[in-house]
Write an enzyme that holds these catalytic residues in place. Structure first.
Site, PDB file in Angstrom:
ATOM      1  N   SER A 166       0.859  -1.193   0.000  1.00  0.00           N
ATOM      2  CA  SER A 166       0.000   0.000   0.000  1.00  0.00           C
ATOM      3  C   SER A 166       0.890   1.237   0.000  1.00  0.00           C
ATOM      4  O   SER A 166       2.078   1.164   0.320  1.00  0.00           O
ATOM      5  CB  SER A 166      -0.867  -0.036   1.268  1.00  0.00           C
ATOM      6  OG  SER A 166      -1.472   1.210   1.484  1.00  0.00           O
ATOM      7  N   TYR A 179      -2.011  -0.569  10.435  1.00  0.00           N
ATOM      8  CA  TYR A 179      -2.117  -0.931   9.012  1.00  0.00           C
ATOM      9  C   TYR A 179      -0.885  -0.440   8.254  1.00  0.00           C
ATOM     10  O   TYR A 179      -0.329  -1.149   7.408  1.00  0.00           O
ATOM     11  CB  TYR A 179      -3.408  -0.328   8.448  1.00  0.00           C
ATOM     12  CG  TYR A 179      -3.736  -0.717   7.019  1.00  0.00           C
ATOM     13  CD1 TYR A 179      -3.856  -2.049   6.638  1.00  0.00           C
ATOM     14  CD2 TYR A 179      -3.950   0.264   6.048  1.00  0.00           C
ATOM     15  CE1 TYR A 179      -4.170  -2.391   5.323  1.00  0.00           C
ATOM     16  CE2 TYR A 179      -4.269  -0.067   4.739  1.00  0.00           C
ATOM     17  CZ  TYR A 179      -4.376  -1.398   4.379  1.00  0.00           C
ATOM     18  OH  TYR A 179      -4.683  -1.732   3.083  1.00  0.00           O
TER      19      TYR A 179
HETATM   20  N1  NAD Z   1      -8.853  -0.532  -1.572  1.00  0.00           N
HETATM   21  C1  NAD Z   1      -7.752   0.189  -1.523  1.00  0.00           C
HETATM   22  O1  NAD Z   1      -7.763   1.400  -1.786  1.00  0.00           O
HETATM   23  C2  NAD Z   1      -6.428  -0.482  -1.179  1.00  0.00           C
HETATM   24  C3  NAD Z   1      -5.270   0.286  -1.253  1.00  0.00           C
HETATM   25  C4  NAD Z   1      -4.044  -0.324  -0.951  1.00  0.00           C
HETATM   26  C5  NAD Z   1      -4.001  -1.658  -0.593  1.00  0.00           C
HETATM   27  N2  NAD Z   1      -5.155  -2.371  -0.512  1.00  0.00           N
HETATM   28  C6  NAD Z   1      -5.024  -3.782  -0.150  1.00  0.00           C
HETATM   29  O2  NAD Z   1      -5.559  -4.546  -1.218  1.00  0.00           O
HETATM   30  C7  NAD Z   1      -6.070  -5.772  -0.715  1.00  0.00           C
HETATM   31  C8  NAD Z   1      -7.516  -5.924  -1.145  1.00  0.00           C
HETATM   32  O3  NAD Z   1      -8.250  -4.810  -0.613  1.00  0.00           O
HETATM   33  P1  NAD Z   1      -9.762  -4.470  -0.999  1.00  0.00           P
HETATM   34  O4  NAD Z   1      -9.891  -2.979  -0.953  1.00  0.00           O
HETATM   35  O5  NAD Z   1     -10.155  -5.180  -2.235  1.00  0.00           O
HETATM   36  O6  NAD Z   1     -10.479  -5.002   0.284  1.00  0.00           O
HETATM   37  P2  NAD Z   1     -11.729  -5.969   0.450  1.00  0.00           P
HETATM   38  O7  NAD Z   1     -12.123  -5.825   1.887  1.00  0.00           O
HETATM   39  O8  NAD Z   1     -12.749  -5.719  -0.599  1.00  0.00           O
HETATM   40  O9  NAD Z   1     -11.081  -7.372   0.192  1.00  0.00           O
HETATM   41  C9  NAD Z   1     -10.394  -8.083   1.159  1.00  0.00           C
HETATM   42  C10 NAD Z   1     -10.894  -9.508   1.122  1.00  0.00           C
HETATM   43  O10 NAD Z   1     -10.128 -10.256   2.055  1.00  0.00           O
HETATM   44  C11 NAD Z   1     -11.004 -11.097   2.775  1.00  0.00           C
HETATM   45  N3  NAD Z   1     -10.434 -11.370   4.094  1.00  0.00           N
HETATM   46  C12 NAD Z   1     -10.308 -10.513   5.135  1.00  0.00           C
HETATM   47  N4  NAD Z   1      -9.744 -11.143   6.173  1.00  0.00           N
HETATM   48  C13 NAD Z   1      -9.517 -12.420   5.775  1.00  0.00           C
HETATM   49  C14 NAD Z   1      -8.953 -13.554   6.403  1.00  0.00           C
HETATM   50  N5  NAD Z   1      -8.529 -13.519   7.676  1.00  0.00           N
HETATM   51  N6  NAD Z   1      -8.865 -14.705   5.699  1.00  0.00           N
HETATM   52  C15 NAD Z   1      -9.292 -14.771   4.412  1.00  0.00           C
HETATM   53  N7  NAD Z   1      -9.836 -13.727   3.764  1.00  0.00           N
HETATM   54  C16 NAD Z   1      -9.951 -12.568   4.441  1.00  0.00           C
HETATM   55  C17 NAD Z   1     -12.302 -10.298   2.893  1.00  0.00           C
HETATM   56  O11 NAD Z   1     -13.405 -11.141   3.167  1.00  0.00           O
HETATM   57  C18 NAD Z   1     -12.367  -9.636   1.511  1.00  0.00           C
HETATM   58  O12 NAD Z   1     -13.017 -10.483   0.589  1.00  0.00           O
HETATM   59  C19 NAD Z   1      -5.870  -5.714   0.798  1.00  0.00           C
HETATM   60  O13 NAD Z   1      -4.668  -6.348   1.131  1.00  0.00           O
HETATM   61  C20 NAD Z   1      -5.785  -4.233   1.078  1.00  0.00           C
HETATM   62  O14 NAD Z   1      -5.075  -4.007   2.269  1.00  0.00           O
HETATM   63  C21 NAD Z   1      -6.361  -1.820  -0.800  1.00  0.00           C
END
Ligand code: NAD
Length: 283
Positions: A166, A179
């Site tokens: 991130s 985080y």
């Molecule tokens: N959305 C953003 O702007 C952004 C920016 C930078 C990084 N990220 C990273 O990208 C990745 C995806 O993020 P997103 O925005 O799509 O989030 P999201 O919440 O839509 O997706 C995360 C998924 O992980 C699953 N999950 C959570 N805990 C879990 C566990 N213990 N075991 C198995 N599955 C689990 C959730 O059910 C969900 O389906 C994450 O690692 C997040 O930190 C997101």
């Protein structure tokens, strides 16, 4: 779906943790469209299976697998199911990750006025349990699936791991210390794995997404009348391209990193995809 390019992944098995989430569901669909058999791994089986059905309806191959990425026994069990259905894992995307409200301070800057204010969560009110949960999900939740699925890659002498870091890994974002520190750890671990596996044929890289406006963070970013919140104004003023990214704008980088023909000499890279946020000093 419209793909920027289409590497041939037809002989590959891909495992995507957090695969039914906002960003990773895009990756699952793209990998399937390139011919990979995709195991969508997540905590809520119904969501993973629903996405698998969508992918199959579009002509791809996918299955939902239930596992909490912090639970070794559950990930081992998931690995057995993937082996039975699709064979050894060639591509692992460690997408499960996230933050918790209990590890988030209310204010950007500490003020003594908030020290004993029960209505304000200051640094001193953050829970060690919540802090630990965020580390567990992002760090252990990357370590355990990697240990499990990279075994297949080590045996095969090739493979590709993509972690999701991130922007806050480069410079911490305000309010979210756990985080930020955990994603910094994900970047560091990506580099460590890349070096450790360098002689085996396994490549390990990460993408570092900038800011994406999705359903999940809509309330933080947009007021009820559709106008931007103060946080949105701050984000966009620090993003030289002046807009949020779209989830599909990560897909090209993911496919590029998966494909040995495109990125066969790339390992240990943490790739910002952020409209210039990381490069901008604000001045
Ligand atoms: N959305 C953003 O702007 C952004 C920016 C930078 C990084 N990220 C990273 O990208 C990745 C995806 O993020 P997103 O925005 O799509 O989030 P999201 O919440 O839509 O997706 C995360 C998924 O992980 C699953 N999950 C959570 N805990 C879990 C566990 N213990 N075991 C198995 N599955 C689990 C959730 O059910 C969900 O389906 C994450 O690692 C997040 O930190 C997101």
């Amino acid at each position: 779906m419209d793909l920027p390019f289409k590497p041939d992944l037809s002989s590959k098995t891909a495992v995507v943790t957090g695969g039914a989430g906002v960003l990773c569901s895009e990756f699952c669909s793209a990998l399937a469209e390139c011919g990979a058999k995709v195991a969508i791994l997540g905590r809520t089986l119904s969501k993973c299976e629903a996405l698998a059905e969508e992918i199959k309806a579009a002509g791809g191959e996918a299955m939902g697998v239930c596992a909490d990425v912090t639970d070794r026994a559950a990930v081992e069990e998931a690995h057995k199911k993937v082996l039975d259905a699709y064979g050894k894992c060639d591509i692992l995307i460690n997408g499960a990750g996230g933050n918790k409200p209990g590890a988030t301070s209310d204010d950007e800057f500490f003020s003594m006025d908030t020290l004993n204010d029960p209505g304000k969560k200051s640094f001193f009110d953050l829970g060690a349990g919540d802090f630990s949960d965020v580390f567990s999900l992002n760090i252990l939740g990357t370590f355990i699936p990697t240990q499990e699925f990279a075994r297949d890659m080590a045996e095969a002498g090739c493979g590709c791991i993509i972690n999701i870091s991130s922007m806050n890994a480069f410079t911490p974002l305000t309010k979210i210390p756990a985080y930020s520190a955990a994603k910094s750890g994900v970047s560091n671990f990506t580099e460590w794995l890349a070096v450790h596996f360098a002689k085996t044929g396994i490549r390990c890289n990460a993408i570092a997404p900038g800011f994406f406006s999705t359903e999940q963070n809509a309330a933080l970013l947009w007021n009820e009348d559709g106008t931007p919140t103060a946080r949105t104004e701050k984000i966009l003023s620090q993003t030289p391209m002046g807009r949020f990214g779209k989830p599909e704008e990560l897909t090209g980088a993911v496919l590029f990193l998966c494909d040995d023909n495109c990125s066969g000499f790339m390992t240990g890279v943490v790739l910002p995809i952020d409209g210039g946020f990381n490069a901008y000093s604000g001045v």
